[in-house]
Design a protein around this motif. Structure first.
Motif, PDB file in Angstrom:
ATOM      1  N   LEU A 215      -5.597   0.805   3.376  1.00 57.53           N
ATOM      2  CA  LEU A 215      -6.282  -0.135   2.484  1.00 57.53           C
ATOM      3  C   LEU A 215      -5.488  -1.420   2.311  1.00 57.53           C
ATOM      4  O   LEU A 215      -6.058  -2.496   2.094  1.00 57.53           O
ATOM      5  N   ASN A 216      -4.157  -1.334   2.410  1.00 55.68           N
ATOM      6  CA  ASN A 216      -3.327  -2.531   2.286  1.00 55.68           C
ATOM      7  C   ASN A 216      -3.396  -3.414   3.526  1.00 55.68           C
ATOM      8  O   ASN A 216      -2.981  -4.574   3.481  1.00 55.68           O
ATOM      9  N   LEU A 217      -3.922  -2.872   4.631  1.00 54.88           N
ATOM     10  CA  LEU A 217      -3.972  -3.632   5.884  1.00 54.88           C
ATOM     11  C   LEU A 217      -5.332  -4.268   6.119  1.00 54.88           C
ATOM     12  O   LEU A 217      -5.507  -5.003   7.091  1.00 54.88           O
ATOM     13  N   THR A 218      -6.297  -3.959   5.263  1.00 55.27           N
ATOM     14  CA  THR A 218      -7.642  -4.494   5.442  1.00 55.27           C
ATOM     15  C   THR A 218      -7.865  -5.657   4.486  1.00 55.27           C
ATOM     16  O   THR A 218      -7.473  -5.598   3.323  1.00 55.27           O
ATOM     17  N   GLY A 219      -8.515  -6.702   4.992  1.00 53.48           N
ATOM     18  CA  GLY A 219      -8.725  -7.890   4.175  1.00 53.48           C
ATOM     19  C   GLY A 219     -10.175  -8.303   4.053  1.00 53.48           C
ATOM     20  O   GLY A 219     -10.474  -9.363   3.489  1.00 53.48           O
ATOM     21  N   THR A 220     -11.100  -7.487   4.554  1.00 55.61           N
ATOM     22  CA  THR A 220     -12.521  -7.817   4.461  1.00 55.61           C
ATOM     23  C   THR A 220     -13.253  -6.700   3.720  1.00 55.61           C
ATOM     24  O   THR A 220     -12.863  -5.527   3.805  1.00 55.61           O
ATOM     25  N   PRO A 221     -14.322  -7.026   2.997  1.00 52.58           N
ATOM     26  CA  PRO A 221     -15.072  -5.989   2.282  1.00 52.58           C
ATOM     27  C   PRO A 221     -15.596  -4.892   3.199  1.00 52.58           C
ATOM     28  O   PRO A 221     -15.620  -3.718   2.815  1.00 52.58           O
ATOM     29  N   LEU A 222     -16.026  -5.257   4.430  1.00 58.24           N
ATOM     30  CA  LEU A 222     -16.564  -4.249   5.341  1.00 58.24           C
ATOM     31  C   LEU A 222     -15.495  -3.234   5.722  1.00 58.24           C
ATOM     32  O   LEU A 222     -15.735  -2.018   5.692  1.00 58.24           O
ATOM     33  N   ALA A 223     -14.302  -3.711   6.063  1.00 60.03           N
ATOM     34  CA  ALA A 223     -13.225  -2.804   6.457  1.00 60.03           C
ATOM     35  C   ALA A 223     -12.802  -1.927   5.284  1.00 60.03           C
ATOM     36  O   ALA A 223     -12.577  -0.719   5.445  1.00 60.03           O
ATOM     37  N   ILE A 224     -12.702  -2.519   4.105  1.00 62.50           N
ATOM     38  CA  ILE A 224     -12.333  -1.744   2.913  1.00 62.50           C
ATOM     39  C   ILE A 224     -13.380  -0.670   2.652  1.00 62.50           C
ATOM     40  O   ILE A 224     -13.055   0.483   2.340  1.00 62.50           O
ATOM     41  N   GLY A 225     -14.661  -1.052   2.787  1.00 57.22           N
ATOM     42  CA  GLY A 225     -15.737  -0.093   2.557  1.00 57.22           C
ATOM     43  C   GLY A 225     -15.685   1.081   3.512  1.00 57.22           C
ATOM     44  O   GLY A 225     -15.857   2.236   3.109  1.00 57.22           O
ATOM     45  N   LEU A 226     -15.427   0.799   4.789  1.00 60.36           N
ATOM     46  CA  LEU A 226     -15.353   1.871   5.777  1.00 60.36           C
ATOM     47  C   LEU A 226     -14.209   2.831   5.476  1.00 60.36           C
ATOM     48  O   LEU A 226     -14.337   4.051   5.617  1.00 60.36           O
ATOM     49  N   VAL A 227     -13.064   2.282   5.039  1.00 62.86           N
ATOM     50  CA  VAL A 227     -11.917   3.127   4.728  1.00 62.86           C
ATOM     51  C   VAL A 227     -12.202   3.986   3.500  1.00 62.86           C
ATOM     52  O   VAL A 227     -11.875   5.179   3.457  1.00 62.86           O
TER      53      VAL A 227
END
Length: 312
Positions: A215-227
């Motif tokens: 989660l600390n490596l993602t910077g977009t809402p889509l990536a955060i949502g997938l994680v």
């Protein structure tokens, strides 16, 4: 106890519907707090009437249906308010649903644990000490872990895309994660019954660790949502599996206190996690994630200790 809780919850929501000021609304919500206990008692009854071979699957259905209720309740309430332009009907609908649970309580089997023999009392007390407080501590830490991430998520999305534009994204992520939990909880329970419950339980705790760190490596809402959805899938029902594993080793008279204390641990964990997340984010945006991983690791260590102690 089921009848008491259902009836008092019905009264509390009816009072909410006709509250005319903050004080009366506050009092009605306090009554709802006094009425709590339906889920722990229902879980205890289910654990006592189910077979140990299917207990994980049976308890996981509670997780599934609670998640379904958490999804459908706000949606139905919003539709009622939107179509009638009255908040009162939403409270009255909740009171009606409480009456339905009251009817279910009236026909539910009355489970009452038989007292243990005097000679077995020291063993039962030792069992309660080792096989209750460890899983309750794990439930407490896991709840804080969940609420840290749950509070970190909207604050992070608001920072990325603004509070208003983050709302539909947050709703989509939360709904997708809840749907994953609702559908997969019984499958995890069945898998735990068919295999070693301890191994499946540890898998649901260890697998989310790298995903949480991601989660600390993602910077977009889509990536955060997938994680977030991936975390919900792999760690779908750790608390349910833990409860099933603990109750299999407990005497019948200790099962109800276990679920009561686990409910208390959940409530305190919810409050502590929600309160800690924004405080930690004041120091570092990554600090809630690091704290979540640390709590998850502590939970793994405690469960390994519990399983090793049970074997001994």
């Amino acid at each position: 106890m089921l009848i008491r809780s259902s009836l008092m919850i019905c009264m509390a929501y009816a009072l909410c519907a006709y509250s005319t000021n903050v004080s009366s609304l506050f009092a009605s919500r306090c009554l709802a707090g006094v009425a709590s206990g339906f889920v722990p008692v229902a879980s205890s009854a289910l654990a006592q009437i189910s077979n140990p071979e299917t207990r994980n699957r049976d308890l996981s259905w509670i997780t599934s249906f609670r998640t379904a209720g958490a999804l459908s309740g706000p949606a139905l309430g919003a539709v009622l308010v939107w179509r009638t332009n009255s908040f009162r009907l939403a409270f009255l609908a909740s009171a009606l649903l409480s009456l339905i649970t009251l009817g279910a309580a009236l026909i539910a089997p009355n489970v009452k644990a038989e007292p243990e023999l005097q000679s077995a009392e020291p063993q039962a007390r030792q069992s309660f000490s080792t096989l209750v407080w460890i899983p309750i501590s794990v439930i407490f830490t896991l709840t804080i872990f969940s609420m840290l991430i749950g509070t970190w998520l909207p604050l992070t999305l608001s920072r990325i895309s603004g509070a208003i534009s983050a709302a539909p994204v947050l709703a989509t992520i939360s709904t997708a994660a809840a749907l994953a939990t609702m559908m997969l909880a019984p499958l995890w329970g069945r898998l735990a019954d068919a295999n070693k419950t301890g191994a499946v339980l540890l898998a649901t705790l260890i697998a989310p660790i790298p995903l949480t760190l991601a989660l600390n490596l993602t910077g977009t809402p889509l990536a955060i949502g997938l994680v977030i959805v991936a975390i919900a899938i792999v760690g779908v029902d750790s608390i349910g599996l833990l409860s099933g594993e603990a109750t299999k080793r407990l005497p019948d008279q200790d099962i109800a206190p276990f679920f009561g204390w686990s409910n208390t641990a959940t409530q305190f964990g919810n409050a502590l996690g929600v309160g800690l997340a924004p405080i930690l984010m004041e120091y570092s945006h990554a600090l809630p994630i690091a704290a979540s991983v640390a709590l998850d690791v502590i939970s793994v260590i405690l469960i390994i200790a519990m399983l090793r102690g049970a074997k001994g």
